[in-house]
Design a protein around this motif. Structure first.
Motif, mmCIF file in Angstrom:
data_model
loop_
_atom_site.group_PDB
_atom_site.id
_atom_site.type_symbol
_atom_site.label_atom_id
_atom_site.label_comp_id
_atom_site.label_asym_id
_atom_site.label_seq_id
_atom_site.Cartn_x
_atom_site.Cartn_y
_atom_site.Cartn_z
ATOM 1 N N UNK A 1 11.624 -2.585 -8.067
ATOM 2 C CA UNK A 1 11.245 -2.744 -9.536
ATOM 3 C C UNK A 1 9.964 -2.663 -9.692
ATOM 4 N N UNK A 2 9.633 -2.439 -10.938
ATOM 5 C CA UNK A 2 8.205 -2.545 -11.238
ATOM 6 C C UNK A 2 7.478 -1.120 -11.331
ATOM 7 N N UNK A 3 6.374 -0.980 -11.927
ATOM 8 C CA UNK A 3 5.549 0.215 -12.095
ATOM 9 C C UNK A 3 4.086 0.221 -11.503
ATOM 10 N N UNK A 4 3.658 1.567 -10.891
ATOM 11 C CA UNK A 4 2.250 1.686 -10.385
ATOM 12 C C UNK A 4 1.710 2.831 -11.186
ATOM 13 N N UNK A 5 0.517 2.607 -11.762
ATOM 14 C CA UNK A 5 0.020 3.643 -12.633
ATOM 15 C C UNK A 5 -1.334 3.717 -11.915
ATOM 16 N N UNK A 6 -1.813 5.083 -11.364
ATOM 17 C CA UNK A 6 -2.830 5.964 -11.069
ATOM 18 C C UNK A 6 -3.596 6.796 -11.900
ATOM 19 N N UNK B 1 3.624 11.132 -9.482
ATOM 20 C CA UNK B 1 3.026 12.464 -9.928
ATOM 21 C C UNK B 1 2.153 12.986 -8.685
ATOM 22 N N UNK B 2 2.566 13.889 -8.017
ATOM 23 C CA UNK B 2 2.008 14.269 -6.754
ATOM 24 C C UNK B 2 0.488 14.880 -7.060
ATOM 25 N N UNK B 3 0.103 15.073 -8.241
ATOM 26 C CA UNK B 3 -1.183 15.451 -8.715
ATOM 27 C C UNK B 3 -2.335 14.510 -8.449
ATOM 28 N N UNK B 4 -1.824 13.091 -8.388
ATOM 29 C CA UNK B 4 -2.865 12.310 -8.046
ATOM 30 C C UNK B 4 -3.405 12.394 -6.747
ATOM 31 N N UNK B 5 -2.573 12.845 -5.663
ATOM 32 C CA UNK B 5 -3.329 12.841 -4.588
ATOM 33 C C UNK B 5 -4.411 14.036 -4.567
ATOM 34 N N UNK B 6 -5.085 14.687 -5.668
ATOM 35 C CA UNK B 6 -6.269 15.479 -5.597
ATOM 36 C C UNK B 6 -7.014 14.137 -5.934
ATOM 37 N N UNK B 7 -7.042 13.374 -6.372
ATOM 38 C CA UNK B 7 -8.137 12.188 -6.522
ATOM 39 C C UNK B 7 -7.843 11.202 -5.997
ATOM 40 N N UNK B 8 -6.832 10.767 -4.940
ATOM 41 C CA UNK B 8 -6.514 9.694 -4.362
ATOM 42 C C UNK B 8 -6.446 9.951 -3.008
ATOM 43 N N UNK B 9 -6.841 9.068 -1.947
ATOM 44 C CA UNK B 9 -6.577 9.405 -0.562
ATOM 45 C C UNK B 9 -6.248 7.873 -0.046
ATOM 46 N N UNK B 10 -5.183 8.095 0.931
ATOM 47 C CA UNK B 10 -4.777 6.751 1.652
ATOM 48 C C UNK B 10 -4.999 6.972 3.303
ATOM 49 N N UNK B 11 -5.712 6.348 3.805
ATOM 50 C CA UNK B 11 -5.727 6.362 5.079
ATOM 51 C C UNK B 11 -4.832 5.348 5.872
ATOM 52 N N UNK B 12 -4.074 5.982 6.697
ATOM 53 C CA UNK B 12 -2.901 5.156 7.349
ATOM 54 C C UNK B 12 -3.409 4.978 8.740
ATOM 55 N N UNK B 13 -2.351 4.326 9.548
ATOM 56 C CA UNK B 13 -2.426 4.264 11.138
ATOM 57 C C UNK B 13 -2.571 5.706 11.682
ATOM 58 N N UNK C 1 -4.215 6.322 -14.916
ATOM 59 C CA UNK C 1 -3.371 6.659 -16.078
ATOM 60 C C UNK C 1 -2.152 7.433 -16.202
ATOM 61 N N UNK C 2 -1.821 7.732 -15.076
ATOM 62 C CA UNK C 2 -0.539 8.468 -14.797
ATOM 63 C C UNK C 2 0.411 7.802 -13.727
ATOM 64 N N UNK C 3 1.767 8.222 -13.574
ATOM 65 C CA UNK C 3 2.521 7.333 -12.879
ATOM 66 C C UNK C 3 2.329 7.792 -11.469
ATOM 67 N N UNK C 4 2.195 6.904 -10.304
ATOM 68 C CA UNK C 4 2.087 7.244 -8.900
ATOM 69 C C UNK C 4 3.100 8.161 -8.338
ATOM 70 N N UNK D 1 0.949 -0.955 -0.158
ATOM 71 C CA UNK D 1 0.020 0.147 -0.086
ATOM 72 C C UNK D 1 0.813 1.257 0.050
ATOM 73 N N UNK D 2 2.006 1.223 0.655
ATOM 74 C CA UNK D 2 2.914 2.361 0.847
ATOM 75 C C UNK D 2 3.585 2.572 -0.406
ATOM 76 N N UNK D 3 3.799 1.547 -1.225
ATOM 77 C CA UNK D 3 4.308 1.804 -2.533
ATOM 78 C C UNK D 3 3.371 2.220 -3.412
ATOM 79 N N UNK D 4 2.108 1.890 -3.561
ATOM 80 C CA UNK D 4 1.193 2.297 -4.445
ATOM 81 C C UNK D 4 1.026 3.870 -4.166
ATOM 82 N N UNK D 5 1.053 4.316 -2.927
ATOM 83 C CA UNK D 5 0.817 5.760 -2.557
ATOM 84 C C UNK D 5 2.083 6.542 -2.614
ATOM 85 N N UNK D 6 3.353 5.875 -3.144
ATOM 86 C CA UNK D 6 4.597 6.521 -3.498
ATOM 87 C C UNK D 6 5.081 6.982 -2.135
#
Length: 299
Positions: A56-61, A68-80, A63-66, A45-50
């Motif tokens: 190695x490997x890639x994560x796309x959120x 790209x900090x702009x993704x957090x306008x449309x993505x949320x990550x609830x942590x501990x 349509x863009x690379x994870x 989960x931490x890798x997905x949220x960058x």
């Protein structure tokens, strides 16, 4: 495609945690990530949220690379809840997110009201119970109305009433078009919100649709009990008796038929409880008969 994870690997020293993990999430679905303690769920989960780099490997959120900090306008990550600050109020936490993302106070208050934290929104977090902290984290996660919502143990510390509210929230968000990826050790609650599960074992992913393993069991409280027992035996309906209640699997007989047989014989139905299982059975098949779902603390 909302989320695409391709051939992600991660090791800590010489110990591999993730071994070429790949999966995709489409729109408006709830998917659970399940595995024993130390299997790498939080790492993934931490890798997905960058928040953690993959080896190695890639994560796309969206349509863009994870990356790209702009993704957090449309993505949320609830942590501990360790991400919370004791000396700040719940309002302070939400206000900071709103200022960073350009959200209004109306959106802040709407999220607080939806989660049900308005009564203690102005209190400092140091005075919050574990459940109250979980509620605040949820409000922080939905305030930006994300298209992808990632939740790490969202049910941790919640009483049964709060867990029901969170379950209803998740189903409501999915109906509104939000894609949800959650990790949880509460298999019973997972069964209530999704049958799409990613099992993480020895660093590798096993993707499952649990429909083939799903079982629906009903427990009925009926009076008089002796008459109910005789009615079901005469009708040839397989059942179990436990603690003065009747239990049967839907695969063996439909609830409608059971109720029809009982009421026709003058039996009074006092209570009906429905239990859905599937993930636990599959979990035991994958991780062993004595395996237990993981504890909240995790690599």
């Amino acid at each position: 495609m909302i989320l695409s994870v391709r051939d992600v690997t991660k090791s800590y020293g010489k110990d591999p945690v993730l071994k070429g993990v790949s999966f995709e999430l489409a729109e408006a679905q709830i998917t659970a990530l399940v595995g024993p303690n130390g299997s790498g769920k939080s790492t993934l989960l931490n890798i997905i949220a960058n928040l953690l780099p993959a080896d190695t490997g890639t994560v796309t959120v969206l349509g863009s690379s994870n990356k790209d900090t702009k993704m957090f306008r449309h993505v949320s990550f609830m942590q501990d809840n360790i991400v919370l600050y004791d000396y700040l109020t719940g309002y302070d936490h939400l206000q900071f997110i709103c200022e960073v993302q350009g959200l209004s106070e109306d959106q802040l208050l709407a999220a607080a009201e939806r989660i049900g934290i308005t009564s203690y929104l102005r209190k400092k977090v140091k005075n919050y119970s574990l459940g109250m902290k979980q509620h605040l984290l949820l409000a922080m996660a939905i305030v930006n109305q994300p298209k992808l919502l990632i939740l790490d143990e969202p049910l941790n510390g919640l009483d049964p009433t709060s867990a029901i509210r969170v379950r209803e929230l998740l189903l409501s968000l999915r109906a509104e078009g939000t894609t949800i990826l959650l990790s949880s050790h509460n298999l019973a609650e997972i069964d209530r919100v999704t049958s799409a599960i990613l099992f993480l074992k020895n660093g590798e992913l096993i993707q499952e649709d649990l429909a083939a393993f799903e079982q629906i069991r009903y427990q009925i409280t009926a009076l008089p009990l002796e008459k109910a027992l005789q009615t079901l035996e005469t009708a040839g309906i397989p059942f179990e008796q436990a603690d003065g209640n009747l239990r049967f699997l839907e695969k063996a007989c439909t609830l409608d038929r059971v109720l029809q047989e009982l009421t026709q014989q003058g039996v009074t139905i006092q209570d009906i409880d429905k239990n859905i299982s599937g993930s636990e059975e599959r979990y035991r098949m994958i991780f062993g008969g004595g395996a237990k779902a993981d504890a909240p603390a995790e690599v």
